[in-house]
Design an enzyme around this catalytic site. Sequence first.
Site, short mmCIF file in Angstrom:
data_model
loop_
_atom_site.label_atom_id
_atom_site.label_comp_id
_atom_site.label_asym_id
_atom_site.label_seq_id
_atom_site.Cartn_x
_atom_site.Cartn_y
_atom_site.Cartn_z
N LEU B 33 12.91 18.55 17.43
CA LEU B 33 12.76 17.11 17.65
C LEU B 33 13.48 16.28 16.58
O LEU B 33 13.50 16.65 15.41
CB LEU B 33 11.27 16.76 17.66
N HIS B 37 13.57 11.80 20.04
CA HIS B 37 12.26 12.22 20.56
C HIS B 37 11.14 11.39 19.94
O HIS B 37 10.19 11.00 20.62
CB HIS B 37 12.01 13.69 20.22
N GLN B 61 16.92 26.05 33.16
CA GLN B 61 17.90 24.97 33.27
C GLN B 61 19.19 25.29 32.52
O GLN B 61 20.07 24.44 32.43
CB GLN B 61 17.29 23.64 32.80
N ILE B 175 18.92 6.78 20.80
CA ILE B 175 18.86 6.57 19.34
C ILE B 175 20.11 7.22 18.72
O ILE B 175 20.46 8.34 19.08
CB ILE B 175 17.57 7.21 18.75
#
Lengths: 279, 279
Positions: B33, B37, B61, B175
């Site tokens: 993270l 996050h 995925q 961000i």
Amino acid sequence: MQIVKTIDEVRKTVKAWKKEGLTVGLVPTMGYLHEGHKSLIERAVKENDRVVVSDFVNPTQFGPNEDFESYPRDINADAKLCESAGASIIFNPEADEMYDNALTFVDMNKITKVLCGKTRPIHFSGVCTVVSKLFNIVQPDRAYFGQKDAQQLCVIKKMVKDLNFDIEIVGCPIIRENDGLAKSSRNTYLNADERKAALCLSRSLEIGKKMIADGETDVKTIILAIKAEIGKEPLAKIDYVEMVDFNQLETLEKVQKPLLCAMAVYIGKTRLIDNFIME
Amino acid sequence: MQIVKTIDEVRKTVKAWKKEGLTVGLVPTMGYLHEGHKSLIERAVKENDRVVVSDFVNPTQFGPNEDFESYPRDINADAKLCESAGASIIFNPEADEMYDNALTFVDMNKITKVLCGKTRPIHFSGVCTVVSKLFNIVQPDRAYFGQKDAQQLCVIKKMVKDLNFDIEIVGCPIIRENDGLAKSSRNTYLNADERKAALCLSRSLEIGKKMIADGETDVKTIILAIKAEIGKEPLAKIDYVEMVDFNQLETLEKVQKPLLCAMAVYIGKTRLIDNFIME
């Protein structure tokens, strides 16, 4: 008992019930309800405070040459049956309410490709998708499915496990006419001769059951006997007769429980299914 | 703050919260993270009584030649960040806990086939499946996704609508590092030269944004200018640069809002994505 047409209204109703701490059962159907559906609804009524019956002929589980258009519909008769069985509401949406330019689908490998999946390649994807939607709309504690669609029951149980739906799946026994024919909305397609011919499904399954009871363990021998019985009926054309284990739906060579002996047989133009399960 | 490893334990915890009438936010992550996050978790903490952060590098995925094995992991650092951001629990399951011989998957047509879907054909099916599972396990009121994965956000919103999940999807802004690089767990793969080279993504997007602000309406002209800027960087290799409408993800010829201008660019062996959205 109310007939609800919109997703929002079902949601509101169920949320009000849940706020009161009531449990909710769901009986997903394509309508044209018979004693088989009634037995599901009655079981759901027994086990839950409130019961939602969904009544929706789901277009996405029909192939291009199948009977979506001609599938029988009678919402008024359905409402009467649901009321008498003790259901709380019927959810009877239009296709546009359910599929508004939808792109998403739920599908499954392996166990959707055998038995009915061989000749109905998109069927179980349609079933998984609509049942996922119904689960998310109603958020029931329990959902009820008939064992007549044994593969569907198996697929739904697997889907619930794989996608972690917090819902108990309850399978309910096949309900039959007095002469043995499994109740089905599609029986309405049969004319008098076909109605008689259709008994070859349940009759041949009884032969298979008796062979196992008498100690026969070779699956090929049993399947041959079942097919021979159906073969005597000139109006019948076999789609498949198979014996598989009732979890993975893998073909068995020797009798071994839990087993599913399942068949699809055309009687004239009507495709009927029937089965027995030994657990 | 507790690290929870099993589905049952998450369920029990969330059910206890719900019995108290508390609202629940979910932040699905693959861990490692960063500030991106953290901004999702803080937003979730602001808008919900309790927040679950899932921390799971989802194998389904990743394609066979992608970075599943090397994807960075640090559950202890993640736990600290979650705690400081005010999360209630981290759900950090093993792959076997999530996929126990699973056969079911959720997939989507059209909008999963463009942009990242072109070179990552199984990616969004993996995302839809794991997110469906997390939604069913946690049953949150709201779930938080970063706009850095703009296509993922679009796909998840569509899935929630199509499958009728009763969950609000909240998209949160990208961000960036002080020099403009979008925060990503994969930035850790970059060496010093690549780290500098990676600025070509954000820099070229700024050029595109400015052209639109200055009145340019021809998408091809803008894309060419963006590609030219990236082309100056010898360590960069473009996977795609595209401008699409932010609902259907269909290619635009003229600038028209809401739009998504998205790119994937290899910096050395590291594939980075970045985008801007104009609503």
